[in-house]
Scaffold this motif. Structure first.
Motif, short mmCIF file in Angstrom:
data_model
loop_
_atom_site.label_atom_id
_atom_site.label_comp_id
_atom_site.label_asym_id
_atom_site.label_seq_id
_atom_site.Cartn_x
_atom_site.Cartn_y
_atom_site.Cartn_z
N LYS A 1 -17.17 8.23 -7.59
CA LYS A 1 -17.94 7.31 -6.87
C LYS A 1 -17.43 7.23 -5.63
CE LYS A 1 -19.93 4.82 -10.75
NZ LYS A 1 -20.01 3.65 -11.48
N ILE A 2 -15.89 7.00 -5.29
CA ILE A 2 -15.14 6.97 -4.19
C ILE A 2 -15.41 7.99 -3.28
CG2 ILE A 2 -12.98 7.94 -4.86
CD1 ILE A 2 -11.76 5.18 -3.77
N ASP A 3 -15.73 9.08 -3.83
CA ASP A 3 -15.78 10.31 -3.04
C ASP A 3 -16.96 10.21 -1.89
OD1 ASP A 3 -15.15 13.05 -2.33
OD2 ASP A 3 -16.75 13.96 -3.46
N SER A 4 -17.89 9.63 -2.29
CA SER A 4 -19.00 9.46 -1.23
C SER A 4 -18.96 8.06 -0.36
CB SER A 4 -20.40 9.40 -2.38
OG SER A 4 -20.15 8.17 -2.97
N LEU A 5 -17.68 7.08 -0.98
CA LEU A 5 -17.72 6.09 -0.19
C LEU A 5 -16.57 6.19 0.87
CD1 LEU A 5 -17.58 3.51 -3.18
CD2 LEU A 5 -19.42 3.71 -1.59
N GLU A 6 -15.36 6.66 0.65
CA GLU A 6 -14.28 7.12 1.49
C GLU A 6 -14.65 8.25 2.49
OE1 GLU A 6 -11.84 5.97 3.66
OE2 GLU A 6 -11.54 5.14 1.75
N LYS A 7 -14.62 7.82 3.78
CA LYS A 7 -14.74 8.82 4.78
C LYS A 7 -13.44 9.30 5.36
CE LYS A 7 -19.17 8.30 4.09
NZ LYS A 7 -19.69 8.91 2.91
N ASP A 8 -12.46 8.59 5.52
CA ASP A 8 -11.20 8.74 6.14
C ASP A 8 -10.22 9.32 5.33
OD1 ASP A 8 -12.29 7.72 8.53
OD2 ASP A 8 -11.80 5.48 7.91
N TRP A 9 -9.74 9.24 3.99
CA TRP A 9 -8.82 9.60 3.42
C TRP A 9 -7.50 9.59 4.05
CZ3 TRP A 9 -9.24 9.49 -1.72
CH2 TRP A 9 -10.57 9.56 -2.24
N ASN A 10 -6.96 8.38 4.45
CA ASN A 10 -5.95 8.35 5.44
C ASN A 10 -4.62 8.39 4.33
OD1 ASN A 10 -7.12 7.96 8.01
ND2 ASN A 10 -7.40 5.81 7.49
N VAL A 11 -3.60 8.90 4.60
CA VAL A 11 -2.37 8.97 3.88
C VAL A 11 -1.39 7.88 4.39
CG1 VAL A 11 -0.47 10.27 3.37
CG2 VAL A 11 -2.61 11.33 3.74
N HIS A 12 -0.98 6.94 3.47
CA HIS A 12 -0.15 6.17 3.72
C HIS A 12 1.18 6.38 3.13
CE1 HIS A 12 -3.30 3.03 5.13
NE2 HIS A 12 -4.05 3.84 4.60
N PRO A 13 2.29 5.57 3.65
CA PRO A 13 3.67 5.67 2.75
C PRO A 13 3.29 4.75 1.60
CG PRO A 13 3.65 4.32 4.98
CD PRO A 13 2.22 5.09 4.86
N VAL A 14 3.93 5.39 0.63
CA VAL A 14 3.79 4.67 -0.90
C VAL A 14 4.88 4.53 -1.30
CG1 VAL A 14 2.84 4.83 -2.94
CG2 VAL A 14 1.31 5.52 -1.32
N PHE A 15 5.26 3.23 -1.59
CA PHE A 15 6.72 2.92 -2.42
C PHE A 15 6.36 2.65 -3.82
CE2 PHE A 15 7.04 2.53 2.29
CZ PHE A 15 8.07 3.30 2.36
N HIS A 16 6.49 3.43 -4.60
CA HIS A 16 6.03 3.22 -6.15
C HIS A 16 7.49 2.94 -6.90
CE1 HIS A 16 4.76 4.84 -10.14
NE2 HIS A 16 4.31 3.49 -10.18
N VAL A 17 7.47 1.68 -7.55
CA VAL A 17 8.59 1.37 -8.51
C VAL A 17 7.91 1.16 -10.08
CG1 VAL A 17 10.44 -0.10 -9.06
CG2 VAL A 17 9.84 0.31 -6.58
N ASP A 18 8.48 1.80 -10.85
CA ASP A 18 8.01 1.75 -12.19
C ASP A 18 9.00 1.18 -13.23
OD1 ASP A 18 6.96 1.82 -14.84
OD2 ASP A 18 6.26 3.80 -14.71
N PHE A 19 9.18 -0.08 -13.70
CA PHE A 19 10.26 -0.49 -14.47
C PHE A 19 10.31 -0.18 -15.90
CE2 PHE A 19 10.46 -3.66 -11.06
CZ PHE A 19 11.71 -3.45 -10.39
N ASN A 20 9.48 0.58 -16.16
CA ASN A 20 9.19 1.15 -17.73
C ASN A 20 10.59 2.17 -17.80
OD1 ASN A 20 8.17 1.22 -20.26
ND2 ASN A 20 6.78 2.79 -19.74
N GLY A 21 11.08 2.16 -18.91
CA GLY A 21 11.91 3.28 -19.33
C GLY A 21 13.40 3.03 -19.21
#
Length: 173
Positions: A69-89
């Motif tokens: 569904k998002i494929d038809s909604l999003e027009k820009d697909w901007n790339v953002h800096p992503v900071f992902h922390v996963d405390f699992n493990g």
């Protein structure tokens, strides 16, 4: 039909052809309607999959969302800096493990954005603020911070080590 039991990676679910219930229109709404969200739901309710989906969306991996569904909604697909922390493990019953994990992430991000490690001068919070500033300056985009299993450092020591429980709570603040 292949069911993604125990799989929390959006990329793997899509690329390996698992059944995926498309709620990406809600992700579009979520990402365009606010700025800070805290999602607290019981275990096994899809929080990690949501974080994985958001990460791929903000990294601009448009090809993974083809036909959703998002494929038809999003027009820009901007790339953002992503900071992902996963405390699992990690084993947070070991004193200092939480701080070590956070320092590791911040050090890796400093390297990625060409910042010197200022561990002797700045606290971890100020170092992370500098990383966010550098990411914004270098990309022109607002940063996205995704934290998964945020409660694990506290749950690992809940009712067993009150001192470490308080320490983890204060570090996470």
């Amino acid at each position: 039909m292949k069911y993604p039991i125990g799989i929390q990676s959006f990329e793997r679910i899509i690329e390996d052809g698992y059944v995926y219930i498309d709620k990406t229109d809600m992700i579009y709404s979520l990402t365009h309607g606010g700025s800070i969200y805290f999602l607290s739901r019981p275990r096994r309710f899809g929080k990690s999959l949501l974080v994985s989906t958001l990460k791929n969306y903000y990294l601009g991996h448009k090809e993974l969302f083809k036909g959703l569904k998002i494929d038809s909604l999003e027009k820009d697909w901007n790339v953002h800096p992503v900071f992902h922390v996963d405390f699992n493990g990690a084993n947070f019953t070991v004193p200092g493990e939480l701080e070590k994990k956070i320092r590791y992430h911040v050090s890796e991000w400093e390297k990625h954005y060409g910042l010197p490690c200022r561990e002797e001068e700045l606290g971890i919070g100020d170092r992370f603020t500098e990383v966010l500033r550098a990411a914004h300056e270098q990309t022109g985009r607002r940063a996205v911070v995704l934290i998964d299993e945020y409660d694990k450092p506290i749950l690992d020591v809940l009712d067993t080590d009150y001192g470490l429980e308080d320490r983890h709570r204060n570090v996470l603040k």
